[in-house]
Scaffold this motif. Structure first.
Motif, PDB file in Angstrom:
ATOM      1  N   MET A 188       3.616   5.760  94.155  1.00  0.00           N
ATOM      2  CA  MET A 188       3.918   4.326  94.283  1.00  0.00           C
ATOM      3  C   MET A 188       5.146   3.969  93.446  1.00  0.00           C
ATOM      4  O   MET A 188       6.088   3.412  93.925  1.00  0.00           O
ATOM      5  CB  MET A 188       2.650   3.543  93.927  1.00  0.00           C
ATOM      6  N   SER A 189       5.111   4.372  92.151  1.00  0.00           N
ATOM      7  CA  SER A 189       6.267   4.058  91.323  1.00  0.00           C
ATOM      8  C   SER A 189       6.347   5.075  90.208  1.00  0.00           C
ATOM      9  O   SER A 189       5.328   5.526  89.693  1.00  0.00           O
ATOM     10  CB  SER A 189       6.111   2.665  90.718  1.00  0.00           C
ATOM     11  N   GLU A 190       7.574   5.431  89.859  1.00  0.00           N
ATOM     12  CA  GLU A 190       7.710   6.403  88.777  1.00  0.00           C
ATOM     13  C   GLU A 190       7.844   5.705  87.423  1.00  0.00           C
ATOM     14  O   GLU A 190       8.039   6.350  86.407  1.00  0.00           O
ATOM     15  CB  GLU A 190       8.873   7.381  89.044  1.00  0.00           C
ATOM     16  N   HIS A 191       7.678   4.370  87.433  1.00  0.00           N
ATOM     17  CA  HIS A 191       7.833   3.645  86.178  1.00  0.00           C
ATOM     18  C   HIS A 191       6.612   3.798  85.287  1.00  0.00           C
ATOM     19  O   HIS A 191       5.485   3.809  85.767  1.00  0.00           O
ATOM     20  CB  HIS A 191       8.118   2.170  86.438  1.00  0.00           C
ATOM     21  N   ASP A 192       6.881   3.887  83.981  1.00  0.00           N
ATOM     22  CA  ASP A 192       5.808   4.050  83.007  1.00  0.00           C
ATOM     23  C   ASP A 192       5.347   2.668  82.546  1.00  0.00           C
ATOM     24  O   ASP A 192       5.988   2.031  81.716  1.00  0.00           O
ATOM     25  CB  ASP A 192       6.363   4.869  81.823  1.00  0.00           C
ATOM     26  N   GLU A 195      -1.770  -3.005  95.414  1.00  0.00           N
ATOM     27  CA  GLU A 195      -1.372  -1.594  95.478  1.00  0.00           C
ATOM     28  C   GLU A 195      -0.911  -1.092  94.112  1.00  0.00           C
ATOM     29  O   GLU A 195      -1.232   0.026  93.699  1.00  0.00           O
ATOM     30  CB  GLU A 195      -0.228  -1.486  96.482  1.00  0.00           C
ATOM     31  N   ALA A 196      -0.169  -1.942  93.410  1.00  0.00           N
ATOM     32  CA  ALA A 196       0.355  -1.559  92.094  1.00  0.00           C
ATOM     33  C   ALA A 196      -0.580  -1.982  90.962  1.00  0.00           C
ATOM     34  O   ALA A 196      -0.274  -1.753  89.795  1.00  0.00           O
ATOM     35  CB  ALA A 196       1.738  -2.175  91.893  1.00  0.00           C
ATOM     36  N   ARG A 197      -1.691  -2.597  91.308  1.00  0.00           N
ATOM     37  CA  ARG A 197      -2.641  -3.113  90.307  1.00  0.00           C
ATOM     38  C   ARG A 197      -1.919  -4.033  89.327  1.00  0.00           C
ATOM     39  O   ARG A 197      -2.080  -3.931  88.098  1.00  0.00           O
ATOM     40  CB  ARG A 197      -3.323  -1.969  89.535  1.00  0.00           C
ATOM     41  N   ILE A 205       8.422 -14.171  82.671  1.00  0.00           N
ATOM     42  CA  ILE A 205       7.599 -13.315  83.543  1.00  0.00           C
ATOM     43  C   ILE A 205       6.450 -12.787  82.705  1.00  0.00           C
ATOM     44  O   ILE A 205       6.662 -12.302  81.579  1.00  0.00           O
ATOM     45  CB  ILE A 205       8.414 -12.118  84.081  1.00  0.00           C
ATOM     46  N   GLU A 206       5.255 -12.899  83.243  1.00  0.00           N
ATOM     47  CA  GLU A 206       4.107 -12.302  82.590  1.00  0.00           C
ATOM     48  C   GLU A 206       3.504 -11.274  83.522  1.00  0.00           C
ATOM     49  O   GLU A 206       3.211 -11.588  84.686  1.00  0.00           O
ATOM     50  CB  GLU A 206       3.077 -13.380  82.256  1.00  0.00           C
ATOM     51  N   ALA A 207       3.363 -10.062  83.028  1.00  0.00           N
ATOM     52  CA  ALA A 207       2.810  -8.983  83.841  1.00  0.00           C
ATOM     53  C   ALA A 207       1.451  -8.599  83.289  1.00  0.00           C
ATOM     54  O   ALA A 207       1.271  -8.491  82.075  1.00  0.00           O
ATOM     55  CB  ALA A 207       3.748  -7.778  83.806  1.00  0.00           C
ATOM     56  N   LEU A 208       0.499  -8.409  84.194  1.00  0.00           N
ATOM     57  CA  LEU A 208      -0.816  -7.894  83.803  1.00  0.00           C
ATOM     58  C   LEU A 208      -1.094  -6.678  84.674  1.00  0.00           C
ATOM     59  O   LEU A 208      -1.219  -6.806  85.901  1.00  0.00           O
ATOM     60  CB  LEU A 208      -1.901  -8.956  84.019  1.00  0.00           C
ATOM     61  N   HIS A 209      -1.138  -5.516  84.037  1.00  0.00           N
ATOM     62  CA  HIS A 209      -1.436  -4.296  84.773  1.00  0.00           C
ATOM     63  C   HIS A 209      -2.897  -3.951  84.569  1.00  0.00           C
ATOM     64  O   HIS A 209      -3.389  -3.859  83.438  1.00  0.00           O
ATOM     65  CB  HIS A 209      -0.544  -3.140  84.309  1.00  0.00           C
ATOM     66  N   ILE A 210      -3.588  -3.790  85.681  1.00  0.00           N
ATOM     67  CA  ILE A 210      -5.017  -3.492  85.632  1.00  0.00           C
ATOM     68  C   ILE A 210      -5.205  -1.981  85.731  1.00  0.00           C
ATOM     69  O   ILE A 210      -4.848  -1.358  86.741  1.00  0.00           O
ATOM     70  CB  ILE A 210      -5.745  -4.192  86.817  1.00  0.00           C
TER      71      ILE A 210
END
Ligand SMILES: Cc1cc2nc3c(=O)[nH]c(=O)nc-3n(C[C@H](O)[C@H](O)[C@H](O)COP(=O)(O)O)c2cc1C
Length: 186
Positions: free
Chosen positions: A1-5, A90-92, A159-164
């Motif tokens: 999906m993504s190579e980002h850490d 998809e990216a949670r 921007i606020e990001a929440l990764h599940i």
């Protein structure tokens, strides 16, 4: 999906950028249909789904199109503060954005109108205007015209990001701070 850490602040922001960008090119990407929230004249929050039409990944601006007489445009003319929201399953990833939203100058809107495909033009110029009470569901007609085509540019401020994940990670990024970001308790 993504190579980002997504475990680093820069990696998580890069993931956000990629997932918003995906919304431009991939009809199935969640960011294709962000939710835009404004406030009405009584101060009530008002949220609706919009198609994302443009994204400048360097300047962090995002474009949407609307009938110029729709409530959201009138609300944003009164005050440009808005929120945008995307849940990318998809990216949670939940992306919450704060933005100043303004209309492009009329000349630019007129130029962009030329690029709107003929069948899509019917969305800009409903008679009577969007939101007007009517006696029957079909008691209105389209009268497409460039004067009723509004291009709204959202200049993201926060921007606020929440990764599940196994561990939830939440970070906030501010334009004023050069988007460096900081972690928050999720
Ligand atoms: C999938 C979907 C995509 C939509 N895209 C747009 C859009 O790009 N522009 C727009 O003005 N309204 C769009 N709408 C309609 C808005 O959600 C909203 O109902 C309409 O713009 C009137 O909102 P307002 O009265 O708050 O201005 C879309 C609705 C859905 C369900």
């Amino acid at each position: 999906m993504s190579e980002h850490d997504h475990t680093t602040l820069t990696g998580l922001l890069a993931l956000v950028r990629d997932r918003i960008e995906a919304g431009l090119h991939d009809r199935d990407a969640a960011a294709r249909l962000p939710v835009l929230a404004t406030r009405d004249a009584q101060g009530w929050p008002s949220a609706r789904t919009m198609v994302m039409r443009g994204f400048d990944a360097h300047d962090w601006t995002l474009d949407i199109h609307s009938d110029a007489d729709a409530a959201k445009v009138l609300q944003l003319t009164d005050g440009p503060r808005a929120a945008l929201h995307v849940w990318d399953a998809e990216a949670r990833l939940q992306i919450r954005m704060r933005a100043h939203v303004v209309r492009l100058p009329h000349e630019e809107e007129k130029a962009l109108w030329q690029q709107v495909p003929e069948p899509s033009r019917a969305q800009y110029g409903a008679v009577p205007p969007p939101g007007t009470p009517i006696a029957a569901a079909d008691a209105w007609h389209p009268n497409p015209r460039p004067a009723r085509f509004a291009v709204l540019r959202a200049r993201l401020l926060r921007i606020e990001a929440l990764h599940i994940g196994e561990i939830h990670r939440r970070a906030r990024y501010e334009r004023e701070e050069g988007w460096q970001g900081s972690w928050l308790v999720p």
